[in-house]
Design a protein around this motif. Structure first.
Motif, PDB file in Angstrom:
ATOM      1  N   SER A  50       0.837  -1.205   0.000  1.00 20.94           N
ATOM      2  CA  SER A  50       0.000   0.000   0.000  1.00 20.94           C
ATOM      3  C   SER A  50       0.872   1.256   0.000  1.00 20.94           C
ATOM      4  O   SER A  50       0.528   2.254  -0.640  1.00 20.94           O
ATOM      5  CB  SER A  50      -0.968  -0.001   1.182  1.00 20.94           C
ATOM      6  OG  SER A  50      -0.266   0.038   2.402  1.00 20.94           O
ATOM      7  N   LYS A  51       2.013   1.225   0.672  1.00 23.13           N
ATOM      8  CA  LYS A  51       2.933   2.362   0.652  1.00 23.13           C
ATOM      9  C   LYS A  51       3.470   2.561  -0.759  1.00 23.13           C
ATOM     10  O   LYS A  51       3.537   3.693  -1.248  1.00 23.13           O
ATOM     11  CB  LYS A  51       4.105   2.124   1.615  1.00 23.13           C
ATOM     12  CG  LYS A  51       5.055   3.309   1.684  1.00 23.13           C
ATOM     13  CD  LYS A  51       6.426   2.986   2.269  1.00 23.13           C
ATOM     14  CE  LYS A  51       6.516   2.870   3.725  1.00 23.13           C
ATOM     15  NZ  LYS A  51       7.896   2.820   4.249  1.00 23.13           N
ATOM     16  N   ALA A  52       3.830   1.468  -1.435  1.00 19.54           N
ATOM     17  CA  ALA A  52       4.345   1.548  -2.810  1.00 19.54           C
ATOM     18  C   ALA A  52       3.293   2.150  -3.742  1.00 19.54           C
ATOM     19  O   ALA A  52       3.611   2.988  -4.592  1.00 19.54           O
ATOM     20  CB  ALA A  52       4.774   0.166  -3.294  1.00 19.54           C
ATOM     21  N   LYS A  53       2.040   1.738  -3.566  1.00 16.04           N
ATOM     22  CA  LYS A  53       0.954   2.272  -4.390  1.00 16.04           C
ATOM     23  C   LYS A  53       0.837   3.786  -4.196  1.00 16.04           C
ATOM     24  O   LYS A  53       0.738   4.539  -5.162  1.00 16.04           O
ATOM     25  CB  LYS A  53      -0.364   1.584  -4.037  1.00 16.04           C
ATOM     26  CG  LYS A  53      -1.545   2.113  -4.789  1.00 16.04           C
ATOM     27  CD  LYS A  53      -2.844   1.440  -4.358  1.00 16.04           C
ATOM     28  CE  LYS A  53      -4.007   2.094  -5.073  1.00 16.04           C
ATOM     29  NZ  LYS A  53      -5.293   1.608  -4.627  1.00 16.04           N
ATOM     30  N   ARG A  54       0.846   4.240  -2.944  1.00  9.89           N
ATOM     31  CA  ARG A  54       0.742   5.675  -2.659  1.00  9.89           C
ATOM     32  C   ARG A  54       1.920   6.443  -3.256  1.00  9.89           C
ATOM     33  O   ARG A  54       1.753   7.545  -3.788  1.00  9.89           O
ATOM     34  CB  ARG A  54       0.663   5.913  -1.147  1.00  9.89           C
ATOM     35  CG  ARG A  54      -0.678   5.541  -0.542  1.00  9.89           C
ATOM     36  CD  ARG A  54      -0.826   6.028   0.888  1.00  9.89           C
ATOM     37  NE  ARG A  54       0.313   5.771   1.753  1.00  9.89           N
ATOM     38  CZ  ARG A  54       0.521   4.659   2.454  1.00  9.89           C
ATOM     39  NH1 ARG A  54      -0.353   3.658   2.378  1.00  9.89           N
ATOM     40  NH2 ARG A  54       1.583   4.535   3.235  1.00  9.89           N
TER      41      ARG A  54
ATOM     42  N   LYS B 160       1.788   9.346  -6.031  1.00  7.65           N
ATOM     43  CA  LYS B 160       2.407  10.640  -5.739  1.00  7.65           C
ATOM     44  C   LYS B 160       3.439  10.983  -6.814  1.00  7.65           C
ATOM     45  O   LYS B 160       3.555  12.136  -7.230  1.00  7.65           O
ATOM     46  CB  LYS B 160       3.046  10.610  -4.357  1.00  7.65           C
ATOM     47  CG  LYS B 160       3.566  11.949  -3.897  1.00  7.65           C
ATOM     48  CD  LYS B 160       3.965  11.893  -2.426  1.00  7.65           C
ATOM     49  CE  LYS B 160       4.486  13.203  -1.931  1.00  7.65           C
ATOM     50  NZ  LYS B 160       3.482  14.230  -1.777  1.00  7.65           N
ATOM     51  N   ALA B 161       4.176   9.983  -7.289  1.00  6.35           N
ATOM     52  CA  ALA B 161       5.167  10.209  -8.344  1.00  6.35           C
ATOM     53  C   ALA B 161       4.484  10.700  -9.617  1.00  6.35           C
ATOM     54  O   ALA B 161       4.962  11.627 -10.276  1.00  6.35           O
ATOM     55  CB  ALA B 161       5.972   8.937  -8.614  1.00  6.35           C
ATOM     56  N   GLU B 162       3.349  10.093  -9.953  1.00  8.47           N
ATOM     57  CA  GLU B 162       2.622  10.559 -11.137  1.00  8.47           C
ATOM     58  C   GLU B 162       2.125  11.988 -10.926  1.00  8.47           C
ATOM     59  O   GLU B 162       2.216  12.830 -11.811  1.00  8.47           O
ATOM     60  CB  GLU B 162       1.442   9.650 -11.452  1.00  8.47           C
ATOM     61  CG  GLU B 162       0.722  10.106 -12.712  1.00  8.47           C
ATOM     62  CD  GLU B 162      -0.710   9.657 -12.833  1.00  8.47           C
ATOM     63  OE1 GLU B 162      -1.184   9.604 -13.979  1.00  8.47           O
ATOM     64  OE2 GLU B 162      -1.356   9.382 -11.819  1.00  8.47           O
ATOM     65  N   ASP B 163       1.625  12.251  -9.740  1.00  8.81           N
ATOM     66  CA  ASP B 163       1.074  13.574  -9.434  1.00  8.81           C
ATOM     67  C   ASP B 163       2.145  14.665  -9.455  1.00  8.81           C
ATOM     68  O   ASP B 163       1.861  15.805  -9.807  1.00  8.81           O
ATOM     69  CB  ASP B 163       0.386  13.531  -8.067  1.00  8.81           C
ATOM     70  CG  ASP B 163      -0.386  14.792  -7.778  1.00  8.81           C
ATOM     71  OD1 ASP B 163      -1.173  15.216  -8.649  1.00  8.81           O
ATOM     72  OD2 ASP B 163      -0.198  15.358  -6.687  1.00  8.81           O
TER      73      ASP B 163
END
Length: 143
Positions: free
Chosen positions: A112-116, A120-123
């Motif tokens: 779940s941390k990796a997903k966030r 965030k990287a895309e954002d």
């Protein structure tokens, strides 16, 4: 990091025959030519491919920075970007850019941390943020 604004400069030159040579002030150079879709040979980078490469590279670099800040243990990341070029109102423009990521992490507890962090990287990817095209992200996380 240096304070904003940042300025980036690249140059391009060409003769009547042959490819365009794109250069940086530090001596880096790359040959550029039209893609096959615009009757190019397809044996060197095209501006369209360079743009998609910029999207993919920016996302990976953003991910690396954020993952380091959040202490994510990861093993490998791969990213590709697909851009759809269309003619809209007599202008040729990218209308959609889809970024795909495969990320290998060391522990299922970090999924779940990796997903966030990927979101965030895309954002925060300023290349993608600079595009007028619709953008989207999909990813696969492998433990």
């Amino acid at each position: 990091m240096k304070p904003f604004p940042h300025t980036y400069t690249a140059a391009a030159s060409a003769d009547p025959m042959g490819n365009v040579i794109s250069t940086l002030g530090n001596g880096c150079r790359v040959e550029v030519a039209p893609p096959v879709e615009f009757d190019g040979v397809g044996d060197v980078w095209s501006p369209e491919e360079l743009l998609m490469s910029s999207v993919a590279n920016c996302l990976v670099l953003s991910f690396k920075s954020i993952a380091r800040a959040y202490d994510l243990n990861w093993l490998h990341i791969e990213c590709s970007a697909d851009g759809q070029l269309e003619k809209v109102d007599r202008r040729v423009t990218f209308t959609k850019v889809h970024t795909r990521v495969t990320l290998a992490i060391t522990s299922a507890e970090d999924e779940s941390k990796a997903k966030r962090i990927l979101e965030k990287a895309e954002d925060t990817c300023f290349i993608t943020n600079s595009l007028s095209a619709e953008t989207s992200l999909s990813f696969e996380i492998i433990v």
